[in-house]
Design a protein around this motif. Structure first.
Motif, mmCIF file in Angstrom:
data_model
loop_
_atom_site.group_PDB
_atom_site.id
_atom_site.type_symbol
_atom_site.label_atom_id
_atom_site.label_comp_id
_atom_site.label_asym_id
_atom_site.label_seq_id
_atom_site.Cartn_x
_atom_site.Cartn_y
_atom_site.Cartn_z
ATOM 1 N N HIS A 37 0.701 -1.335 -0.053
ATOM 2 C CA HIS A 37 0.112 0.052 -0.144
ATOM 3 C C HIS A 37 0.956 1.166 0.103
ATOM 4 O O HIS A 37 1.781 1.300 0.812
ATOM 5 C CB HIS A 37 -1.048 0.035 1.159
ATOM 6 N N THR A 83 -10.761 -1.825 -1.002
ATOM 7 C CA THR A 83 -10.213 -2.171 0.287
ATOM 8 C C THR A 83 -9.311 -3.401 0.200
ATOM 9 O O THR A 83 -9.194 -3.786 -0.827
ATOM 10 C CB THR A 83 -11.626 -2.923 1.077
ATOM 11 N N LEU A 84 -8.521 -3.690 1.231
ATOM 12 C CA LEU A 84 -7.784 -4.692 1.258
ATOM 13 C C LEU A 84 -8.517 -5.960 1.088
ATOM 14 O O LEU A 84 -8.061 -6.865 0.114
ATOM 15 C CB LEU A 84 -7.081 -4.858 2.633
ATOM 16 N N GLU A 85 -9.699 -6.552 1.325
ATOM 17 C CA GLU A 85 -10.371 -7.451 1.298
ATOM 18 C C GLU A 85 -10.540 -7.690 -0.533
ATOM 19 O O GLU A 85 -10.496 -8.381 -0.903
ATOM 20 C CB GLU A 85 -11.592 -7.689 1.880
ATOM 21 N N TYR A 102 -1.023 -0.599 5.263
ATOM 22 C CA TYR A 102 -2.245 -1.012 6.079
ATOM 23 C C TYR A 102 -2.078 -1.245 7.434
ATOM 24 O O TYR A 102 -2.546 -2.285 8.005
ATOM 25 C CB TYR A 102 -2.982 -2.128 5.490
ATOM 26 N N ALA A 105 -5.372 -2.495 9.333
ATOM 27 C CA ALA A 105 -6.182 -3.629 8.835
ATOM 28 C C ALA A 105 -5.891 -4.708 9.858
ATOM 29 O O ALA A 105 -5.045 -4.888 10.466
ATOM 30 C CB ALA A 105 -5.406 -4.083 7.421
ATOM 31 N N LYS A 109 0.124 -8.891 12.277
ATOM 32 C CA LYS A 109 1.363 -8.106 11.517
ATOM 33 C C LYS A 109 2.382 -7.938 12.534
ATOM 34 O O LYS A 109 2.493 -8.035 13.856
ATOM 35 C CB LYS A 109 0.865 -6.708 11.056
ATOM 36 N N HIS A 128 -3.474 -5.309 16.368
ATOM 37 C CA HIS A 128 -3.204 -6.478 15.375
ATOM 38 C C HIS A 128 -1.676 -6.664 15.340
ATOM 39 O O HIS A 128 -1.103 -7.486 14.423
ATOM 40 C CB HIS A 128 -3.825 -6.028 13.880
#
Length: 164
Positions: A37, A83-85, A102, A105, A109, A128
């Protein structure tokens, strides 16, 4: 597909780490894809080339191919960024997708953190982040990984994904 991300401030070494991890995973027989990204505009094309001229003329998509590779360029033309999805659905099936950027997201990570850069860590505010890769000792409750040992980081990621 397993998805695992990398977050950190600009200049922390995210791209270098991902670049060093890809051979670690492929040597273990995994098929790897990457989503990067960018917070700024970018262009893979060159002004004056045929594909650039097609986009400049108003084409929404330009697909270029040769016997070595192909690339599909898609102009958003004011539409919202996917979107990431949505981006994950564009990829061919693979074993592992590495996500660079991201920060927010909802994917596990590793934060790449270099205290010498003077930036605050992301992990205290980002649920995350599951580990921190650094080139320095840190006071952090998360697993700390040696930034310059990609084999150790690759092992951590695979163990983490297997446990999920």
């Amino acid at each position: 597909m397993n998805v695992f991300g990398f977050a950190g401030w600009s200049g922390s070494g995210k791209t270098t780490l991902v670049e060093r991890l890809i051979p670690e995973f492929t040597a273990r027989g995994l098929r790897v894809s990457v989503i990067k990204h960018a917070h700024h505009g970018f262009d893979l094309d060159k002004p004056g080339k045929d594909s650039w001229r097609h986009r400049e003329a108003g084409a929404t998509q330009v697909l270029m191919l040769s016997n070595d590779r192909w690339v599909l360029m898609h102009e958003l033309r004011g539409a919202p960024e996917p979107t990431l999805e949505e981006q994950l659905h564009l990829l061919e099936p693979c074993d592992l997708v590495l996500i660079e950027g991201y920060k927010a997201a909802a994917v596990p990570k590793i934060e790449i953190h270099r205290p010498s850069h003077g930036k605050p860590p992301l992990w205290p505010e980002n649920p995350h982040v599951v580990a921190v890769a650094s080139d320095a000792e840190l006071d952090c409750p998360l697993p700390r990984l040696p930034l310059n040992e990609p084999a150790v980081i690759a092992g951590f990621i695979l163990d983490y994904l297997d446990a999920q």
